[in-house]
Scaffold this active site. Structure first.
Site, PDB file in Angstrom:
ATOM      1  N   ARG A 104      23.378 -34.051  74.866  1.00  0.00           N
ATOM      2  CA  ARG A 104      24.335 -35.098  75.203  1.00  0.00           C
ATOM      3  C   ARG A 104      23.820 -36.437  74.692  1.00  0.00           C
ATOM      4  O   ARG A 104      22.713 -36.858  75.056  1.00  0.00           O
ATOM      5  CB  ARG A 104      24.482 -35.146  76.727  1.00  0.00           C
ATOM      6  CG  ARG A 104      25.635 -36.014  77.185  1.00  0.00           C
ATOM      7  CD  ARG A 104      25.561 -36.151  78.682  1.00  0.00           C
ATOM      8  NE  ARG A 104      25.992 -34.934  79.336  1.00  0.00           N
ATOM      9  CZ  ARG A 104      27.076 -34.871  80.117  1.00  0.00           C
ATOM     10  NH1 ARG A 104      27.788 -35.941  80.347  1.00  0.00           N
ATOM     11  NH2 ARG A 104      27.405 -33.755  80.680  1.00  0.00           N
ATOM     12  N   THR A 108      27.045 -42.291  74.154  1.00  0.00           N
ATOM     13  CA  THR A 108      28.470 -41.903  74.209  1.00  0.00           C
ATOM     14  C   THR A 108      28.712 -40.796  75.245  1.00  0.00           C
ATOM     15  O   THR A 108      29.851 -40.546  75.627  1.00  0.00           O
ATOM     16  CB  THR A 108      28.932 -41.370  72.842  1.00  0.00           C
ATOM     17  OG1 THR A 108      28.191 -40.173  72.571  1.00  0.00           O
ATOM     18  CG2 THR A 108      28.703 -42.372  71.735  1.00  0.00           C
ATOM     19  N   ASP A 200      23.054 -26.099  89.153  1.00  0.00           N
ATOM     20  CA  ASP A 200      22.738 -26.153  87.718  1.00  0.00           C
ATOM     21  C   ASP A 200      22.319 -24.757  87.256  1.00  0.00           C
ATOM     22  O   ASP A 200      21.255 -24.252  87.631  1.00  0.00           O
ATOM     23  CB  ASP A 200      21.611 -27.159  87.467  1.00  0.00           C
ATOM     24  CG  ASP A 200      21.373 -27.347  85.973  1.00  0.00           C
ATOM     25  OD1 ASP A 200      21.073 -26.356  85.276  1.00  0.00           O
ATOM     26  OD2 ASP A 200      21.503 -28.483  85.495  1.00  0.00           O
ATOM     27  N   ASP A 203      18.847 -24.514  85.390  1.00  0.00           N
ATOM     28  CA  ASP A 203      17.712 -24.674  86.298  1.00  0.00           C
ATOM     29  C   ASP A 203      17.533 -23.447  87.183  1.00  0.00           C
ATOM     30  O   ASP A 203      16.405 -23.000  87.438  1.00  0.00           O
ATOM     31  CB  ASP A 203      17.902 -25.914  87.181  1.00  0.00           C
ATOM     32  CG  ASP A 203      17.562 -27.193  86.439  1.00  0.00           C
ATOM     33  OD1 ASP A 203      16.920 -27.112  85.371  1.00  0.00           O
ATOM     34  OD2 ASP A 203      17.929 -28.278  86.928  1.00  0.00           O
TER      35      ASP A 203
HETATM   36  N1  URA Z   1      26.568 -27.191  84.474  1.00  0.00           N
HETATM   37  C1  URA Z   1      25.992 -26.489  85.478  1.00  0.00           C
HETATM   38  O1  URA Z   1      24.988 -25.816  85.283  1.00  0.00           O
HETATM   39  N2  URA Z   1      26.544 -26.555  86.702  1.00  0.00           N
HETATM   40  C2  URA Z   1      27.648 -27.267  86.971  1.00  0.00           C
HETATM   41  O2  URA Z   1      28.126 -27.256  88.120  1.00  0.00           O
HETATM   42  C3  URA Z   1      28.240 -27.988  85.911  1.00  0.00           C
HETATM   43  C4  URA Z   1      27.678 -27.942  84.674  1.00  0.00           C
END
Ligand code: URA
Length: 209
Positions: A104, A108, A200, A203
């Site tokens: 990312r 922007t 996530d 993670d």
């Molecule tokens: N990416 C993720 O891993 N979890 C989310 O809730 C949104 C994007």
């Protein structure tokens, strides 16, 4: 307009519940994502073309079905998409695997590709692009751009959890791409997480935080 398919098979829904649970640790999370990816691969390959061949059973000759040899390509979006690849390959081991990496841009906030490697016969393959989460849709839209730029003609997108914002983003940018999901959740929160989602995915797959 691209179609959206929700795989509501009881086994997929059951396993997804434990993927969502924050008490599920890294090892079990990874195993469950792998299992759900296999089950989703079973569903997504439902329309693979078949052809008749003749085999000899112990009793008599038989006309029987065999896969017509359609060329498939799996493309995980790095890094969380990697968690779904082995599960898919269990059912379609001959599929080639490409990779798309995006970061990312800090200014922007747009996804920018930093790594793309695809099978060389890209025009001939049906691609399944995979990422566990379809959140804003920014990465998925950009990854589809990356594949199309290199000649991909047939792309489907498969994820575990999507939200309406992400689905709309793909539909608008790539109306030729069908979307396959295990659950369509309520919304995105202000931090860009899907609610209720699963947190996530990268993670939780890799034990980072
Ligand atoms: N990416 C993720 O891993 N979890 C989310 O809730 C949104 C994007």
């Amino acid at each position: 307009m691209g179609k959206v398919y929700v795989f509501d098979h009881p086994l997929i829904q059951h396993k997804l519940t434990f993927i969502r649970d924050k008490e599920t640790g890294t090892k079990e999370f990874r195993e469950l994502v792998d299992e759900v990816a296999t089950l989703m691969a079973f569903e997504i390959t439902r329309d693979l073309p078949l052809e008749d061949i003749e085999v000899q059973t112990p009793v008599s000759p038989a006309q029987a079905k065999t896969l017509a040899g359609k060329k498939l390509g799996i493309v995980p979006i790095l890094r969380a998409g990697l968690g779904m690849v082995d599960g898919i390959l269990k059912l379609i081991p001959a599929a080639k695997v490409g990779h798309v990496g995006l970061y990312r841009d800090p200014e922007t906030l747009k996804p920018i590709e930093y790594y793309v490697k695809l099978p060389s016969d890209v025009e001939e393959r049906d691609f399944i692009l995979v990422d566990p989460m379809l959140a804003t849709g920014g990465s998925a839209v950009e990854a589809i751009n990356s594949l199309k730029k290199r000649g991909a003609q047939s792309i489907r997108f498969m994820c575990l959890v999507a939200c309406p914002e992400g689905v709309e983003a793909i539909k608008e940018a790539h109306p030729d791409v069908d979307i396959y999901i295990a659950a369509l959740d309520e919304k995105l929160n202000e931090k860009g997480y899907i609610v209720p989602g699963l947190g996530d995915a990268g993670d939780r797959l890799y034990g980072t935080k």
